[in-house]
Design a protein around this motif. Structure first.
Motif, short mmCIF file in Angstrom:
data_model
loop_
_atom_site.label_atom_id
_atom_site.label_comp_id
_atom_site.label_asym_id
_atom_site.label_seq_id
_atom_site.Cartn_x
_atom_site.Cartn_y
_atom_site.Cartn_z
N ALA B 191 0.82 -1.21 0.00
CA ALA B 191 0.00 0.00 0.00
C ALA B 191 0.85 1.26 0.00
CB ALA B 191 -0.93 0.00 1.21
N LEU B 192 2.04 1.19 0.59
CA LEU B 192 2.85 2.39 0.79
C LEU B 192 4.19 2.35 0.04
CD1 LEU B 192 2.35 2.53 4.65
CD2 LEU B 192 1.16 3.93 2.95
N GLY B 193 4.60 1.16 -0.36
CA GLY B 193 5.90 1.04 -1.03
C GLY B 193 7.07 1.03 -0.06
N THR B 194 6.80 1.14 1.21
CA THR B 194 7.87 1.16 2.22
C THR B 194 8.72 -0.11 2.11
OG1 THR B 194 6.40 2.28 3.75
CG2 THR B 194 8.39 1.27 4.70
N MET B 195 10.03 0.10 2.06
CA MET B 195 10.94 -1.03 2.10
C MET B 195 11.44 -1.13 3.54
SD MET B 195 13.43 -2.10 -0.72
CE MET B 195 14.17 -3.70 -0.61
N ASN B 196 11.05 -2.17 4.23
CA ASN B 196 11.39 -2.27 5.64
C ASN B 196 12.85 -2.70 5.84
OD1 ASN B 196 8.94 -1.50 6.93
ND2 ASN B 196 8.04 -3.43 6.24
#
Lengths: 152, 421
Positions: B191-196
Motif C-alpha cells: 500500500a505504501l511502497g515502504t521497504m522495511n
C-alpha cells in the motif's frame, strides 16, 4: 458528450459536493449499512416510516462521487413515498444502470425515474454499477429490516 | 530450455541507461490498446505483465512436454520431472538459498503464509504465545495469523508505524518478549511502497531466538533477494507479481525448520510409504507438495526469473527509482493532492488522495485514458485507517514503465480535478 461526461454530469457532481439529506435522522425507525468491500464505500441509510410511508430518509458515510450522488438522489426520490413504490423504483433504477435495454432506452421509463436518470451513464462503466446501487441496497435492507448489506 | 530473447537482452544499451523501449517489445500486452488508447499499465503491485518468453514456455510445455511429475518411467514424465526440479533450482539461485530442498512450490504468497501458520504455527504456538506482525500488512498476512491465534489461544501483536510509513523499530524491539514465537513482516508494503529494514529486524529477533518470516511479494519483482544474507527463516513470493504465471508461488524455509514442521496437506507425492495404520512422510520439499503441482507454472516462473536476471539489475533499479522520483515530483505539488507514504526507502509505488475526489473516481477517469490504476483500500484496510483515508489511488511501477506513462498519469489527475471543478 463522451462517456466520462455522461457519467459525471453536473447533477451528479452537485449531489456529490452537496449531498441532500446527509446525516443521521434524529429518530430513525430503521437503518441499514451498505458496504462495498472492493472500493471501501461505506454508507448507512436511515429511514423513519409512518405506516407504510417513508416519512423521512437520510444517509451518511463515505464513498465515491457515484455512490454519494446516487444516495443523495435516492433520498430525494423516495421521501414521502410508500415503501412499495420505493422498491419498484429500485428495480427500475437497477435495470437502468445495468443496461437492461427494456428500461435503459425507454424514454418513458427514464421520465418516470426523473432525476435518477442522471445516473444512466453508469451503464458504460460496469465496475461502477455497485457504487450506484449501494444506497438502494441499503434502503432495501432497512425497509426489510435486514440490518446490513454488502454488494459482494 | 528457456530460449532468451537474445537480441533484446544482450544488446548493449546505447548509453548507460535502461533501454525501456526494447524491453517493452518483449511484453505482448504492452502493445495493445485500452479504450482506444495505448495501455498504460500502472497496477504492477496487483499483478505484473508477462514477457513473451514466459508465455512461450507455458505454450511449449503444454504443446510438447506435458506429463505428470515424480510418477511415470516414461519419457515425458521423466522430462517433466527434470524440468520441474530444474525450475526449483532456478528459484533456489534466485533467492540465494543454500539448498533446493528449501524451496517449496505453492500457489502463491497467500498459500505460503497459510502453510507456515498451519504447520510451524500450530505446532509451536501455545495459549498466551504471541505472533508479531506490522501495521502495514496485507490481509493475507493478518488473517492466517488471526486464525492461528484464535485456534491456539495466541495473541497477535502489531508493530506501529509513523506518518511517513516507516515502522517504529524501538516499539518493535519492545514487542519481542519471550512469548513471541514468530515475527511475520512484509519486506515491501503493497500500500505504501515502504521497504522495511528487514535485515536489521531479523538480527534483533534472532538475538532473542525468534524466527522471522518475510512476505516478499512486493520485493522480489524489484530487488535482489538473498535469503542467506538476510538470514530470514522463511521467505515468500508470488510468481504472478514477478513477471511469471498465476498459480505458482514460493515458500523458502531453512531446512532445519522445514524438516521439523508437520506436513500441510495430505496426498500423493508427500509420502514415502503409506498403510492404513501409518504414513511415513517424504523428505522436504516433497513433504509440503501434496498432489500434482502446478508444473507448467513452475516452468513459467523459471522463464520469468531467467528473463529478469538477464536484465541489467542496477540499471533496472535506477530506472524504477527515476520513475518514482518523477511521479512523486510531478504529483506532490498538485493542489489538494496528498501523498500517502513517504518512507525512507521505497519501491516504485505512489499512493495518493485528492481533496473532494474519491480514488474510485480518479481510477475511472484514468481508465478512460487506458491507464490501469488501483483505486481502493488495496487489501490494506488497517493501513488506510492508520492514515485516516477510506481509499487511495495507487500507481505501482515495473521496469517496463516509461516517463511518458507517468506524464499520462499526471494528466489524468489534472483531468479529474477539471471534471470535479
Amino acid at each position: 458528450m463522451d462517456d466520462l461526461g455522461e457519467l459525471y454530469q453536473q447533477v451528479i457532481l452537485d449531489h456529490n459536493r452537496r449531498p441532500r439529506h446527509f446525516g443521521k435522522l434524529t429518530a430513525p425507525s430503521r437503518s441499514a449499512e451498505g458496504h462495498n468491500p472492493i472500493c471501501g464505500d461505506h454508507i448507512t441509510v436511515y429511514v423513519r416510516t409512518d405506516g407504510d410511508q417513508i416519512a423521512e430518509v437520510s444517509f451518511e458515510g463515505s464513498g465515491c462521487a457515484i455512490s454519494r450522488a446516487s444516495a443523495s438522489l435516492m433520498t430525494q426520490a423516495v421521501s414521502g413515498k410508500p415503501a412499495q413504490e420505493a422498491e419498484k423504483l429500485f428495480r427500475d433504477f437497477q435495470a437502468m444502470v445495468t443496461g437492461d435495454p427494456a428500461v435503459a432506452t425507454g424514454a418513458r421509463e427514464v421520465e418516470r425515474l426523473g432525476k435518477l436518470a442522471a445516473l444512466a451513464g453508469v451503464r458504460a462503466f460496469p465496475s461502477r454499477i455497485k457504487c450506484a446501487t449501494l444506497a438502494w441496497h441499503a434502503l432495501h435492507a432497512a425497509l426489510s429490516e435486514a440490518g446490513s448489506v454488502s454488494t459482494e | 530450455m528457456t530460449p532468451l530473447n537474445a537480441e533484446t537482452l544482450l544488446a548493449a544499451p546505447a548509453a548507460n541507461r535502461f533501454d525501456v523501449a526494447r524491453v517493452r517489445e518483449d511484453f505482448p500486452i504492452l502493445q495493445r490498446l485500452v479504450n482506444g488508447r495505448p495501455l498504460v499499465y500502472l497496477d504492477n503491485a496487483a499483478t505484473s505483465q508477462k514477457p513473451r518468453t514466459v508465455i512461450e514456455a507455458l505454450n511449449r510445455y503444454y504443446s510438447m512436454e506435458n506429463a505428470n511429475v515424480h510418477r511415470g518411467v516414461h519419457y515425458l514424465s521423466e522430462q517433466a520431472t527434470a524440468a520441474y526440479e530444474r525450475a526449483r533450482r532456478r528459484v533456489q539461485r534466485f533467492l540465494h538459498a543454500r539448498d533446493s530442498s528449501e524451496i517449496i512450490f505453492v500457489r502463491g504468497t497467500t498459500e505460503a503464509i497459510n502453510l507456515v501458520a498451519n504447520t510451524y504455527g500450530r505446532s509451536r504456538v501455545r495459549p498466551g504465545d504471541e505472533i508479531v506482525v506490522s501495521a502495514m500488512e496485507h490481509p493475507s498476512y493478518i488473517v492466517p495469523w488471526q486464525m492461528l491465534c484464535e485456534a491456539q489461544g495466541g495473541r497477535l501483536r502489531v508493530i506501529p508505524m509513523n506518518d511517513a510509513g516507516d515502522l517504529l523499530l524501538d516499539e518493535y524491539e519492545r514487542l519481542l518478549n519471550p512469548r513471541v514465537r514468530l515475527v511475520a513482516v512484509t519486506h515491501v508494503s503493497n500500500a505504501l511502497g515502504t521497504m522495511n529494514p528487514v535485515k536489521e529486524m531479523i538480527a534483533v529477533a534472532h538475538a532473542r531466538g525468534i524466527p522471522v518470516l518475510l512476505d516478499g511479494a512486493q520485493a522480489a519483482p524489484h530487488r535482489e533477494v538473498d535469503v542467506q544474507a538476510l538470514d530470514c527463516d522463511f521467505y515468500t513470493f508470488s510468481g504472478h507479481k514477478t513477471f511469471g504465471p498465476t498459480g505458482i508461488g514460493i515458500l523458502y524455509g531453512k531446512a532445519a525448520l522445514l524438516e521439523e514442521m508437520p506436513p500441510f496437506q495430505g496426498g500423493g507425492d508427500m509420502i514415502r510409504s503409506v498403510t492404513f495404520e501409518r504414513t511415513e512422510y517424504a523428505p522436504i520439499p516433497a513433504k509440503f507438495e501434496a498432489g500434482t503441482p502446478s508444473i507448467a507454472d513452475a516452468i513459467g516462473l523459471e522463464a520469468a526469473i531467467d528473463y529478469l536476471e538477464r536484465l541489467d539489475r542496477p540499471l533496472m533499479e535506477a530506472h524504477e527509482a527515476e520513475l518514482l522520483r518523477h511521479a512523486t515530483e510531478a504529483l506532490a505539488p498538485i493542489p489538494g493532492l496528498r501523498m500517502i507514504g513517504a518512507a525512507r526507502e521505497k519501491t516504485g509505488l505512489v499512493s495518493f488522495v485528492l481533496d473532494g475526489i474519491h480514488a474510485h473516481d480518479v481510477g475511472t477517469i484514468a481508465d478512460r485514458d487506458g491507464i490501469a490504476l488501483r483505486a481502493g483500500h488495496h487489501c490494506a484496510q488497517p493501513v488506510m485507517e492508520r492514515f485516516g483515508v477510506p481509499a487511495t489511488a495507487r500507481a505501482s511501477f515495473a521496469f517496463y514503465n516509461t516517463h511518458e506513462e507517468i506524464d499520462a498519469l499526471v494528466a489524468a489527475v489534472h483531468r479529474a480535478r477539471q471534471i470535479f471543478g
